[in-house]
Design a protein around this motif. Structure first.
Motif, PDB file in Angstrom:
ATOM      1  N   GLY A   1       0.904  -1.020   0.196  1.00  0.00           N
ATOM      2  CA  GLY A   1      -0.068  -0.186   0.143  1.00  0.00           C
ATOM      3  C   GLY A   1       1.011   1.366   0.119  1.00  0.00           C
ATOM      4  N   THR A   2       0.124   2.541  -0.147  1.00  0.00           N
ATOM      5  CA  THR A   2       0.850   3.610  -0.135  1.00  0.00           C
ATOM      6  C   THR A   2       0.239   4.856   1.102  1.00  0.00           C
ATOM      7  OG1 THR A   2       1.022   3.806  -2.703  1.00  0.00           O
ATOM      8  CG2 THR A   2       1.682   5.741  -1.271  1.00  0.00           C
ATOM      9  N   MET A   3       1.088   5.013   1.835  1.00  0.00           N
ATOM     10  CA  MET A   3       1.670   6.127   3.232  1.00  0.00           C
ATOM     11  C   MET A   3       2.113   7.203   2.240  1.00  0.00           C
ATOM     12  SD  MET A   3       2.834   6.204   6.353  1.00  0.00           S
ATOM     13  CE  MET A   3       2.078   4.556   7.399  1.00  0.00           C
ATOM     14  N   ALA A   4       0.496   8.608   1.780  1.00  0.00           N
ATOM     15  CA  ALA A   4       1.016   9.623   2.154  1.00  0.00           C
ATOM     16  C   ALA A   4       1.546  10.597   3.894  1.00  0.00           C
ATOM     17  CB  ALA A   4      -0.343  10.290   1.138  1.00  0.00           C
ATOM     18  N   VAL A   5       2.812  11.089   3.025  1.00  0.00           N
ATOM     19  CA  VAL A   5       2.659  11.598   4.819  1.00  0.00           C
ATOM     20  C   VAL A   5       3.340  12.730   4.280  1.00  0.00           C
ATOM     21  CG1 VAL A   5       5.468  12.120   5.787  1.00  0.00           C
ATOM     22  CG2 VAL A   5       4.462  10.400   4.988  1.00  0.00           C
ATOM     23  N   ILE A   6       2.351  13.733   4.602  1.00  0.00           N
ATOM     24  CA  ILE A   6       1.537  15.344   4.895  1.00  0.00           C
ATOM     25  C   ILE A   6       2.887  16.190   6.073  1.00  0.00           C
ATOM     26  CG2 ILE A   6       0.496  16.591   4.201  1.00  0.00           C
ATOM     27  CD1 ILE A   6       0.017  14.698   2.406  1.00  0.00           C
ATOM     28  N   GLY A   7       3.930  16.430   5.581  1.00  0.00           N
ATOM     29  CA  GLY A   7       4.474  17.721   6.395  1.00  0.00           C
ATOM     30  C   GLY A   7       6.101  16.247   6.321  1.00  0.00           C
ATOM     31  N   PHE A   8       7.130  17.161   5.642  1.00  0.00           N
ATOM     32  CA  PHE A   8       8.550  15.727   5.489  1.00  0.00           C
ATOM     33  C   PHE A   8       9.148  16.335   5.988  1.00  0.00           C
ATOM     34  CE2 PHE A   8      10.827  13.075   3.241  1.00  0.00           C
ATOM     35  CZ  PHE A   8       9.999  11.715   3.273  1.00  0.00           C
ATOM     36  N   GLY A   9       9.401  17.054   7.517  1.00  0.00           N
ATOM     37  CA  GLY A   9      10.383  17.037   8.250  1.00  0.00           C
ATOM     38  C   GLY A   9      11.032  15.936   8.909  1.00  0.00           C
ATOM     39  N   GLY A  10      11.656  16.185  10.423  1.00  0.00           N
ATOM     40  CA  GLY A  10      12.360  15.208  10.881  1.00  0.00           C
ATOM     41  C   GLY A  10      10.972  13.721  11.132  1.00  0.00           C
ATOM     42  N   ILE A  11       9.798  14.736  11.712  1.00  0.00           N
ATOM     43  CA  ILE A  11       8.911  13.331  12.179  1.00  0.00           C
ATOM     44  C   ILE A  11       8.169  12.390  10.900  1.00  0.00           C
ATOM     45  CG2 ILE A  11       6.907  12.544  13.375  1.00  0.00           C
ATOM     46  CD1 ILE A  11       7.243  14.632  15.341  1.00  0.00           C
ATOM     47  N   GLY A  12       8.304  13.002  10.318  1.00  0.00           N
ATOM     48  CA  GLY A  12       7.347  12.582   9.048  1.00  0.00           C
ATOM     49  C   GLY A  12       8.798  11.818   8.381  1.00  0.00           C
ATOM     50  N   GLN A  13       9.950  11.930   8.638  1.00  0.00           N
ATOM     51  CA  GLN A  13      10.904  11.499   7.186  1.00  0.00           C
ATOM     52  C   GLN A  13      11.377  10.367   8.226  1.00  0.00           C
ATOM     53  OE1 GLN A  13      14.752  13.778   6.886  1.00  0.00           O
ATOM     54  NE2 GLN A  13      13.637  15.626   6.603  1.00  0.00           N
ATOM     55  N   LEU A  14      11.126  10.375   9.329  1.00  0.00           N
ATOM     56  CA  LEU A  14      10.921   8.896  10.358  1.00  0.00           C
ATOM     57  C   LEU A  14       9.691   8.131  10.200  1.00  0.00           C
ATOM     58  CD1 LEU A  14      12.775   6.953  12.419  1.00  0.00           C
ATOM     59  CD2 LEU A  14      11.803   8.732  14.235  1.00  0.00           C
ATOM     60  N   VAL A  15       8.905   8.574   9.761  1.00  0.00           N
ATOM     61  CA  VAL A  15       7.703   7.424   9.912  1.00  0.00           C
ATOM     62  C   VAL A  15       7.724   7.036   8.581  1.00  0.00           C
ATOM     63  CG1 VAL A  15       5.173   7.838   8.679  1.00  0.00           C
ATOM     64  CG2 VAL A  15       5.670   8.949  10.376  1.00  0.00           C
ATOM     65  N   ALA A  16       8.661   7.651   7.610  1.00  0.00           N
ATOM     66  CA  ALA A  16       8.302   7.314   5.620  1.00  0.00           C
ATOM     67  C   ALA A  16       9.941   6.070   5.684  1.00  0.00           C
ATOM     68  CB  ALA A  16       8.782   8.496   5.141  1.00  0.00           C
ATOM     69  N   GLN A  17      10.499   6.365   6.596  1.00  0.00           N
ATOM     70  CA  GLN A  17      12.058   5.581   6.664  1.00  0.00           C
ATOM     71  C   GLN A  17      10.926   3.324   7.301  1.00  0.00           C
ATOM     72  OE1 GLN A  17      14.722   7.141   9.469  1.00  0.00           O
ATOM     73  NE2 GLN A  17      15.760   7.940   7.362  1.00  0.00           N
ATOM     74  N   LEU A  18       9.946   4.176   8.294  1.00  0.00           N
ATOM     75  CA  LEU A  18       9.554   3.003   9.174  1.00  0.00           C
ATOM     76  C   LEU A  18       8.766   2.028   8.158  1.00  0.00           C
ATOM     77  CD1 LEU A  18       8.989   3.969  12.781  1.00  0.00           C
ATOM     78  CD2 LEU A  18      11.396   2.434  11.758  1.00  0.00           C
ATOM     79  N   ALA A  19       7.586   2.757   7.292  1.00  0.00           N
ATOM     80  CA  ALA A  19       7.263   2.643   6.551  1.00  0.00           C
ATOM     81  C   ALA A  19       7.272   1.841   5.130  1.00  0.00           C
ATOM     82  CB  ALA A  19       6.053   4.123   6.038  1.00  0.00           C
ATOM     83  N   CYS A  20       8.464   1.969   4.512  1.00  0.00           N
ATOM     84  CA  CYS A  20       8.746   1.579   3.565  1.00  0.00           C
ATOM     85  C   CYS A  20       9.896   0.059   4.683  1.00  0.00           C
ATOM     86  CB  CYS A  20      10.121   2.364   3.578  1.00  0.00           C
ATOM     87  SG  CYS A  20      10.126   3.625   2.304  1.00  0.00           S
ATOM     88  N   GLY A  21       9.518   0.146   5.664  1.00  0.00           N
ATOM     89  CA  GLY A  21       9.856  -0.913   6.061  1.00  0.00           C
ATOM     90  C   GLY A  21       9.629  -2.139   6.624  1.00  0.00           C
ATOM     91  N   ILE A  22       8.251  -2.036   6.296  1.00  0.00           N
ATOM     92  CA  ILE A  22       7.562  -2.937   5.853  1.00  0.00           C
ATOM     93  C   ILE A  22       6.439  -2.898   4.827  1.00  0.00           C
ATOM     94  CG2 ILE A  22       6.538  -2.265   8.967  1.00  0.00           C
ATOM     95  CD1 ILE A  22       3.959  -1.026   8.097  1.00  0.00           C
TER      96      ILE A  22
END
Length: 332
Positions: free
Chosen positions: A147-168
């Motif tokens: 699936g696709t996760m849309a991360v709206i706002g790509f500061g420090g927290i958004g970037q960490l969320v993106a890394q974890l999402a890619c990891g699953i």
């Protein structure tokens, strides 16, 4: 008896070890009830040199006017919308947020609630315990992988969320008008930068990580929610007011949205009679996404260190500008 030690007022909860570290060098008035007793807070601040708050204490120009010695404000978190930054700047008050210290806690909350909402199988314990067996009804949950996760706002927290999402195994569509298309963070996190509308249309999960300013108020309103897939889920851990609560409740009740998790609200605590009451597939938590045993320790230690250094060493005002800019960046 008069003391030459500087005074720090802490108006909300702070990790005990961090408070104790400050007490070794300063007179500390640590009382979480002060946030709800404005007169007592003003009295405590009359001779204080620093104030440490979370998100509920409103550091206004009027509050600062009654605290002429305060030159340092520590923020136990990263959002700065409860602090009048212009008033602080005018009075030479330095503001120190806990930049990055609770990012892991928020990111894990986002992933956990994403999995719960997509699968839709974790709110049936009471029914199963009563002898019901809703196996068929709960057999159509969705997997996050693919699936696709849309991360709206790509500061420090958004970037960490993106890394974890890619990891699953998720794809990540990121949107942030302040991050250039050629910024290294897109490639480093495995995310693809998109326009706001395109990110919403692609999303199975939408997670929001922006500050509350005029341009982000009701960022996800009725029109934006209508762009989402009917099974998509929405998660807001940033600030209440970024998601239109009435529009979200309507979409959930009408079956036009798969689910949602809100940790923040336009008015906190959430008032009885909210349009969110009775909405299906909705997880509500009381502004705790960034609060864990570990993050409380990290946040407290970081803010205590910054406030201590500022009071003892007297950093140059240019530090204030740098800290405020960095703090704003991290909550995008």
């Amino acid at each position: 008896m008069k003391t030459d030690r500087k005074k720090i007022v802490i108006s909300e909860f702070m990790d005990t070890q961090a408070v104790d570290s400050l007490k070794r060098h300063f007179d500390v008035c640590a009382d979480p009830s002060l946030v709800d007793e404005p007169e007592r807070l003003r009295d405590a601040l009359a001779d204080a040199d620093a104030l440490i708050v979370r998100n509920r204490t409103q550091v206004t120009a009027a509050l600062l006017d009654g605290a002429p010695r305060v030159k340092v404000v520590g923020r136990l978190g990263v959002g700065l919308d409860n602090i009048a930054l212009g008033a602080c700047k005018d009075r030479g008050v330095r503001v120190f947020p806990a930049t990055g210290a609770n990012a892991r806690a928020v990111a894990e909350y986002v992933i956990a609630t994403s999995l719960m909402l997509l699968r839709g199988a974790y709110l049936s314990s009471a029914a199963v315990a009563q002898g019901q067996w809703p196996r068929a009804a709960l057999s159509n949950g969705r997997e996050a992988a693919g699936g696709t996760m849309a991360v709206i706002g790509f500061g420090g927290i958004g970037q960490l969320v993106a890394q974890l999402a890619c990891g699953i195994g998720m794809r990540v569509a990121g949107y942030d008008p302040q991050v250039p298309a050629d910024a290294a963070c897109w490639q480093e996190t495995g995310a693809q930068g998109m326009s706001f509308d395109d990110a919403l249309r692609a999303a199975d999960v939408v997670t929001v990580h922006v500050p509350l300013v005029e341009s982000t108020r009701n960022l996800l309103g009725a029109a934006q929610l209508a762009m989402l897939k009917p099974h998509a889920v929405v998660i807001n851990t940033s600030r209440g007011g970024v998601v239109d609560e009435s529009a979200l409740a309507c979409a959930l009740k009408q079956g036009r949205l798969g689910g949602a998790a809100l940790d923040v609200f336009a008015d906190e605590p959430l008032k009885a009679g909210s349009p969110l009451a009775g909405a299906p597939n909705l997880i509500l938590t009381p502004h705790i996404a960034g609060l864990t045993v570990q993050s409380n320790e990290r946040v407290g230690t970081l803010v205590a260190s910054r406030v201590m250094h500022a009071l003892l060493e007297g950093e140059h005002d240019s530090t204030n500008t740098r800290e405020l800019r960095h703090g704003t960046d991290i909550i995008r």
